[in-house]
Design a protein around this motif. Structure first.
Motif: not given
Length: 169
Positions: A9-17
């Motif tokens: 989840h955290i990586i997904k949020y970060q990849e979304e900026g």
């Protein structure tokens, strides 16, 4: 959620900026979330709402965790100094008007954070009270931010097992 799901989840949020942050009260259940985040991304800011009512031991513990976990701890304080948080009779608000006291010491500082960030990583759990039992893993919050509750399904036993496994302070 287990570690891998939280990390995903955290990586997904970060990849979304998305800009992420968390807060901590430095209580037993908070330590697990801080440790999990330190294993995922130590740069995620951890805000400590220093209301002026925290024990010196709590502040020392915060510093200990920052050192041990390598976290980016940031202390924020209310806009209204504690000396001005009094009612018309001169009594401190924590005794005479706790709602107003919480507004100055918790709500206003949190509003500043929520207006600057997209995702608030929050360590609440369903088993803590009836209101939290109804919450979802992701919920809308103020200023178009999202509250992310990765530990929503965790129990006291899971918390203490994790603390024991990783020998957390």
């Amino acid at each position: 959620m287990d570690f891998d799901e939280i990390k995903s989840h955290i990586i997904k949020y970060q990849e979304e900026g998305k800009k992420l942050f968390t807060t901590s009260s430095f209580q037993t259940h908070s330590i697990v979330l801080l440790h999990l985040l330190s294993r995922i991304d130590k740069s995620i800011p951890v805000y400590c709402l220093n209301t002026g009512f925290l024990f010196p031991e709590t502040m020392a513990y915060k510093d200990q965790l920052a050192d041990e976990f390598g976290l980016n701890m940031i202390e924020i304080k209310p806009d209204v100094p504690k000396s001005l948080q009094k009612d018309s009779e001169g009594k401190l608000l924590f005794a005479s008007d706790p709602d107003r006291c919480c507004y100055y010491n918790k709500v206003q500082p949190m509003d500043r954070l929520l207006s600057d960030y997209d995702i608030w990583i929050n360590g609440i759990r369903r088993d803590q009270n009836a209101n939290r039992a109804k919450m979802k893993v992701e919920e809308k919050s103020k200023f178009d931010s999202v509250r992310f509750h990765p530990m929503l399904e965790w129990t006291n036993k899971m918390i203490f097992d994790y603390i024991r496994e990783y020998q957390l302070p």
